[in-house]
Design an enzyme around this catalytic site. Structure first.
Site, PDB file in Angstrom:
ATOM      1  N   ILE A   1       0.831  -1.201   0.000  1.00  0.00           N
ATOM      2  CA  ILE A   1       0.000   0.000   0.000  1.00  0.00           C
ATOM      3  C   ILE A   1       0.867   1.253   0.000  1.00  0.00           C
ATOM      4  O   ILE A   1       0.660   2.164  -0.801  1.00  0.00           O
ATOM      5  CB  ILE A   1      -0.932   0.007   1.246  1.00  0.00           C
ATOM      6  CG1 ILE A   1      -1.785  -1.267   1.280  1.00  0.00           C
ATOM      7  CG2 ILE A   1      -1.786   1.276   1.273  1.00  0.00           C
ATOM      8  CD1 ILE A   1      -2.625  -1.493   0.042  1.00  0.00           C
TER       9      ILE A   1
ATOM     10  N   THR B   1      -0.477  -4.539   9.854  1.00  0.00           N
ATOM     11  CA  THR B   1      -1.054  -4.898  11.155  1.00  0.00           C
ATOM     12  C   THR B   1      -1.424  -6.387  11.086  1.00  0.00           C
ATOM     13  O   THR B   1      -2.575  -6.726  10.859  1.00  0.00           O
ATOM     14  CB  THR B   1      -2.313  -4.067  11.463  1.00  0.00           C
ATOM     15  OG1 THR B   1      -3.138  -4.001  10.297  1.00  0.00           O
ATOM     16  CG2 THR B   1      -1.976  -2.673  11.910  1.00  0.00           C
TER      17      THR B   1
ATOM     18  N   LYS C   1     -13.910  -0.311   7.148  1.00  0.00           N
ATOM     19  CA  LYS C   1     -12.872  -1.170   6.552  1.00  0.00           C
ATOM     20  C   LYS C   1     -13.029  -2.622   7.028  1.00  0.00           C
ATOM     21  O   LYS C   1     -12.989  -3.564   6.238  1.00  0.00           O
ATOM     22  CB  LYS C   1     -11.494  -0.626   6.947  1.00  0.00           C
ATOM     23  CG  LYS C   1     -10.352  -1.549   6.666  1.00  0.00           C
ATOM     24  CD  LYS C   1     -10.104  -1.658   5.197  1.00  0.00           C
ATOM     25  CE  LYS C   1      -9.137  -2.780   4.904  1.00  0.00           C
ATOM     26  NZ  LYS C   1      -8.724  -2.830   3.526  1.00  0.00           N
TER      27      LYS C   1
ATOM     28  N   ASN D   1     -14.171  -6.196   4.612  1.00  0.00           N
ATOM     29  CA  ASN D   1     -13.438  -7.463   4.469  1.00  0.00           C
ATOM     30  C   ASN D   1     -14.164  -8.616   5.158  1.00  0.00           C
ATOM     31  O   ASN D   1     -14.104  -9.759   4.709  1.00  0.00           O
ATOM     32  CB  ASN D   1     -12.012  -7.305   4.999  1.00  0.00           C
ATOM     33  CG  ASN D   1     -11.112  -6.645   3.954  1.00  0.00           C
ATOM     34  OD1 ASN D   1     -11.563  -6.357   2.848  1.00  0.00           O
ATOM     35  ND2 ASN D   1      -9.868  -6.412   4.294  1.00  0.00           N
TER      36      ASN D   1
ATOM     37  N   ARG E   1     -16.956  -9.859   2.888  1.00  0.00           N
ATOM     38  CA  ARG E   1     -16.442 -10.696   1.794  1.00  0.00           C
ATOM     39  C   ARG E   1     -16.062 -12.074   2.324  1.00  0.00           C
ATOM     40  O   ARG E   1     -16.304 -13.094   1.709  1.00  0.00           O
ATOM     41  CB  ARG E   1     -15.227 -10.004   1.154  1.00  0.00           C
ATOM     42  CG  ARG E   1     -14.769 -10.649  -0.144  1.00  0.00           C
ATOM     43  CD  ARG E   1     -13.930  -9.666  -0.927  1.00  0.00           C
ATOM     44  NE  ARG E   1     -13.232 -10.266  -2.050  1.00  0.00           N
ATOM     45  CZ  ARG E   1     -13.778 -10.414  -3.259  1.00  0.00           C
ATOM     46  NH1 ARG E   1     -14.994 -10.021  -3.495  1.00  0.00           N
ATOM     47  NH2 ARG E   1     -13.068 -10.964  -4.235  1.00  0.00           N
TER      48      ARG E   1
ATOM     49  N   HIS F   1     -30.281 -14.177  -9.870  1.00  0.00           N
ATOM     50  CA  HIS F   1     -31.237 -13.459  -9.016  1.00  0.00           C
ATOM     51  C   HIS F   1     -30.710 -12.036  -8.847  1.00  0.00           C
ATOM     52  O   HIS F   1     -29.515 -11.851  -8.601  1.00  0.00           O
ATOM     53  CB  HIS F   1     -31.337 -14.179  -7.666  1.00  0.00           C
ATOM     54  CG  HIS F   1     -32.389 -13.602  -6.763  1.00  0.00           C
ATOM     55  ND1 HIS F   1     -32.280 -12.349  -6.203  1.00  0.00           N
ATOM     56  CD2 HIS F   1     -33.549 -14.113  -6.321  1.00  0.00           C
ATOM     57  CE1 HIS F   1     -33.332 -12.113  -5.458  1.00  0.00           C
ATOM     58  NE2 HIS F   1     -34.129 -13.180  -5.513  1.00  0.00           N
TER      59      HIS F   1
ATOM     60  N   GLY G   1      -6.827 -16.736   1.994  1.00  0.00           N
ATOM     61  CA  GLY G   1      -5.485 -16.336   2.425  1.00  0.00           C
ATOM     62  C   GLY G   1      -5.276 -14.853   2.254  1.00  0.00           C
ATOM     63  O   GLY G   1      -6.213 -14.080   2.079  1.00  0.00           O
TER      64      GLY G   1
ATOM     65  N   CYS H   1      -5.248  -9.668   4.345  1.00  0.00           N
ATOM     66  CA  CYS H   1      -6.376  -8.771   4.629  1.00  0.00           C
ATOM     67  C   CYS H   1      -7.573  -9.577   5.102  1.00  0.00           C
ATOM     68  O   CYS H   1      -7.897  -9.585   6.280  1.00  0.00           O
ATOM     69  CB  CYS H   1      -6.747  -7.989   3.381  1.00  0.00           C
ATOM     70  SG  CYS H   1      -5.332  -7.266   2.574  1.00  0.00           S
TER      71      CYS H   1
ATOM     72  N   LYS I   1      -3.762 -16.013  -4.005  1.00  0.00           N
ATOM     73  CA  LYS I   1      -4.819 -15.885  -5.019  1.00  0.00           C
ATOM     74  C   LYS I   1      -4.158 -15.704  -6.383  1.00  0.00           C
ATOM     75  O   LYS I   1      -2.936 -15.529  -6.459  1.00  0.00           O
ATOM     76  CB  LYS I   1      -5.753 -14.736  -4.680  1.00  0.00           C
ATOM     77  CG  LYS I   1      -5.145 -13.358  -4.795  1.00  0.00           C
ATOM     78  CD  LYS I   1      -6.245 -12.338  -4.579  1.00  0.00           C
ATOM     79  CE  LYS I   1      -5.795 -10.961  -4.976  1.00  0.00           C
ATOM     80  NZ  LYS I   1      -6.879  -9.991  -4.883  1.00  0.00           N
TER      81      LYS I   1
HETATM   82  N1  SAJ Z   1     -11.323 -15.825  -2.507  1.00  0.00           N
HETATM   83  C1  SAJ Z   1     -12.141 -16.925  -2.675  1.00  0.00           C
HETATM   84  N2  SAJ Z   1     -13.275 -16.760  -3.411  1.00  0.00           N
HETATM   85  C2  SAJ Z   1     -13.611 -15.576  -3.977  1.00  0.00           C
HETATM   86  C3  SAJ Z   1     -12.799 -14.462  -3.789  1.00  0.00           C
HETATM   87  C4  SAJ Z   1     -11.647 -14.620  -3.039  1.00  0.00           C
HETATM   88  O1  SAJ Z   1     -11.862 -18.018  -2.181  1.00  0.00           O
HETATM   89  O2  SAJ Z   1     -14.644 -15.527  -4.638  1.00  0.00           O
HETATM   90  C5  SAJ Z   1     -10.093 -15.952  -1.709  1.00  0.00           C
HETATM   91  C6  SAJ Z   1      -8.841 -15.600  -2.510  1.00  0.00           C
HETATM   92  O3  SAJ Z   1      -8.372 -16.699  -3.242  1.00  0.00           O
HETATM   93  C7  SAJ Z   1      -7.902 -15.196  -1.403  1.00  0.00           C
HETATM   94  C8  SAJ Z   1      -8.839 -14.528  -0.387  1.00  0.00           C
HETATM   95  O4  SAJ Z   1     -10.125 -14.992  -0.683  1.00  0.00           O
HETATM   96  O5  SAJ Z   1      -7.299 -16.318  -0.796  1.00  0.00           O
HETATM   97  C9  SAJ Z   1      -8.824 -13.020  -0.423  1.00  0.00           C
HETATM   98  O6  SAJ Z   1      -8.778 -12.544  -1.765  1.00  0.00           O
HETATM   99  P1  SAJ Z   1      -9.629 -11.283  -2.267  1.00  0.00           P
HETATM  100  O7  SAJ Z   1      -9.305 -11.058  -3.694  1.00  0.00           O
HETATM  101  O8  SAJ Z   1     -11.052 -11.478  -1.927  1.00  0.00           O
HETATM  102  O9  SAJ Z   1      -9.169 -10.097  -1.365  1.00  0.00           O
HETATM  103  P2  SAJ Z   1      -7.741  -9.490  -0.933  1.00  0.00           P
HETATM  104  O10 SAJ Z   1      -7.456 -10.009   0.429  1.00  0.00           O
HETATM  105  O11 SAJ Z   1      -6.712  -9.656  -1.972  1.00  0.00           O
HETATM  106  O12 SAJ Z   1      -8.127  -7.926  -0.880  1.00  0.00           O
HETATM  107  C10 SAJ Z   1      -9.175  -7.536   0.013  1.00  0.00           C
HETATM  108  C11 SAJ Z   1     -10.123  -6.605  -0.761  1.00  0.00           C
HETATM  109  N3  SAJ Z   1     -11.336  -6.411   0.054  1.00  0.00           N
HETATM  110  C12 SAJ Z   1     -12.566  -6.537  -0.483  1.00  0.00           C
HETATM  111  O13 SAJ Z   1     -12.770  -6.846  -1.633  1.00  0.00           O
HETATM  112  C13 SAJ Z   1     -13.717  -6.254   0.429  1.00  0.00           C
HETATM  113  C14 SAJ Z   1      -9.444  -5.278  -1.054  1.00  0.00           C
HETATM  114  O14 SAJ Z   1     -10.357  -4.360  -1.611  1.00  0.00           O
HETATM  115  C15 SAJ Z   1      -8.865  -4.695   0.242  1.00  0.00           C
HETATM  116  O15 SAJ Z   1      -8.189  -3.467   0.010  1.00  0.00           O
HETATM  117  C16 SAJ Z   1      -7.864  -5.692   0.774  1.00  0.00           C
HETATM  118  O16 SAJ Z   1      -8.588  -6.887   1.120  1.00  0.00           O
HETATM  119  C17 SAJ Z   1      -7.182  -5.122   2.000  1.00  0.00           C
HETATM  120  O17 SAJ Z   1      -6.048  -4.655   1.875  1.00  0.00           O
HETATM  121  O18 SAJ Z   1      -7.816  -5.082   3.066  1.00  0.00           O
END
Ligand code: SAJ
Length: 427
Positions: free
Chosen positions: A14, A85, A205, A209, A212, A243, A256, A259, A316
């Site tokens: 970042i 963090t 924030k 996360n 998600r 839907h 993983g 975040c 990822k």
């Molecule tokens: N993953 C899945 N299925 C999915 C999407 C992701 O299994 O459909 C897994 C990925 O393989 C990975 C993990 O989840 O292991 C996280 O990947 P990600 O692409 O969902 O997110 P990060 O951790 O790379 O980034 C997130 C983002 N947060 C959101 O989308 C709400 C990003 O916008 C944030 O800035 C970032 O966390 C952060 O720094 O907090």
């Protein structure tokens, strides 16, 4: 508030893009990192992270003379703290880097300055933790200097675009601090900039996360149910997502990264009795590598001495980041079960996983194998031609944990093909 000089503390995923973007938009920026090799490397134009477009951006910022890299903060109009963090072994937020960064600002903090915390932090960190440290300067937060929390929300792999285009939340400890933050980010942010208070911004924030992560936990649980009820989860999710108010994410080998796998714990830790759903989602996602192991064991009778090639170790697709990666955990679990594991991660070809052998090239990884296990949907893996792979490997079994490959084409090339969550085609 007119800001001409900026100091960015922490030159990671970042801080480095942020510092470089401010520099290429005309601010005089000092990037600060406490790791000497990062400072030396950047001063030689070497970028220690992989993110599309980052190298070019950093080099342009350095070349312009607007970005300089040092090991200590320098006096500036504004400071941004963008240090990690992580969590400690007991899942408590490790605030040591934030503490050190804030303490290092104290000797150079001056009246009229703005300090912004970007690191993901438990609720109330800005007010209860950062402000008192900065006030050791003798200056009073909200009176002598401005203080705000502004979460980064950029997606690894798309950081440079999202940094500019995403909406930005600025939470001030008072209205003037929020306004000062807004003025700073308006330098380059094209998305909406919304102001609020610091604790709300911290909570926003963590909620993003967490939301998600709960959605991914649901997808992972749906995949297990689909295996049980002979349903293809990928087909089912695509249909459910038609839907208008449903958007289920994708199942996979687990969650993983630094975040989504970490941040929700900041809420659990802060209010364990209340954060029940978050804890359960965490358990589902954390047990997904075990589910993948069970799945493999069911398809392959006895793992001992089976030659298994793990394709992908990153957390990822298309990133070089292996922190908290479920793929690494699965490679370890396979080795613990006495499989002969070869790992191949094209973004970190030298990475070692205890008990496994690292192959630097795809060819080396697959030549002597019984099973090819796809754990990360890197574009270069998804684009592989099954017929070409057939001639390069002794493996007969494909296990796809990420829906990266088309069953029919791999079967046509002569492989037995199994996919997590594809119960419909396993019977
Ligand atoms: N993953 C899945 N299925 C999915 C999407 C992701 O299994 O459909 C897994 C990925 O393989 C990975 C993990 O989840 O292991 C996280 O990947 P990600 O692409 O969902 O997110 P990060 O951790 O790379 O980034 C997130 C983002 N947060 C959101 O989308 C709400 C990003 O916008 C944030 O800035 C970032 O966390 C952060 O720094 O907090």
């Amino acid at each position: 508030m007119k800001i001409n000089t900026l100091c960015v503390l922490g030159l990671g995923y970042i801080g480095l893009p942020t510092a470089s973007t401010f520099a290429t938009h005309g601010l005089k920026v000092t990037g600060v990192d406490t790791q000497p090799q990062i400072v030396t490397g950047l001063n030689n134009g070497e970028v220690h992270l992989f993110e599309p477009g980052l190298r070019t951006l950093v080099q342009a910022a350095l070349k312009s003379g607007n970005l300089v890299v040092k090991d200590k903060p320098q006096p500036a109009d504004a400071f941004i703290i963008a240090v990690p963090t992580p969590f400690k072994g007991n899942k408590q937020a490790d605030m040591d880097f934030v503490k050190m960064a804030a303490e290092s600002i104290v000797p150079v903090l001056a009246a009229g300055n703005l300090v912004i915390l970007e690191s993901t932090s438990p609720p109330r960190t800005t007010v209860d933790f950062v402000a008192p440290i900065l006030e050791k300067s003798g200056l009073k937060a909200g009176k002598d200097f401005s203080l705000a929390y502004s979460p980064e929300r950029v997606l690894p792999g798309q950081i440079l675009r999202e940094l500019i285009e995403n909406a930005r939340v600025i939470g001030g400890i008072d209205a003037a601090s929020a306004e000062a933050g807004r003025d700073l980010y308006a330098t380059f942010v094209r998305g909406e900039i919304v102001v609020t208070d610091a604790t709300t911004a911290e909570m926003v924030k963590l909620m993003e996360n967490t939301y998600r992560r709960i959605n991914i936990a649901a997808a992972n649980e749906f995949a297990r149910l689909a295996d049980r009820f002979q349903v293809d989860i990928w087909e089912a999710i695509a249909l459910a997502n038609r839907h208008p108010r449903v958007k289920i994410l994708n199942p996979g080998p687990g969650v993983g990264g630094h975040c989504i796998s970490v941040d929700p714990w900041f809420l659990v830790e802060a209010a364990p009795e209340t954060a029940q759903l978050i804890r359960t989602a965490r358990m589902v996602n954390d047990s997904q590598p075990d589910y993948v192991m069970e799945f493999i064991e069911k398809k392959v009778v006895g793992l001992a001495n089976k030659r298994i090639t793990v394709l992908g170790l990153a957390y990822k697709p298309d990133v070089d980041d292996l922190r908290e990666s479920p793929a690494v955990e699965i490679a370890r679990l396979l080795a613990d079960n006495e499989a002969k594991v070869i790992v191949h991660e094209p973004f970190k070809p030298d990475f070692l996983v205890a008990g496994t052998r690292t192959a630097q090239t795809l060819e080396e990884a697959i030549v002597d194998a019984d099973i090819l296990l796809l754990l990360v949907g890197h574009t270069q893996f998804k684009e592989l031609d099954p017929a070409a792979i057939r001639s390069k490997t002794s493996a007969n079994i494909i296990i796809d944990a990420v829906n990266g490959w088309e069953r029919v084409t791999w079967q046509s090339a002569g492989f037995d093909f199994y996919r997590i969550g594809d119960g419909k085609n396993l019977v």
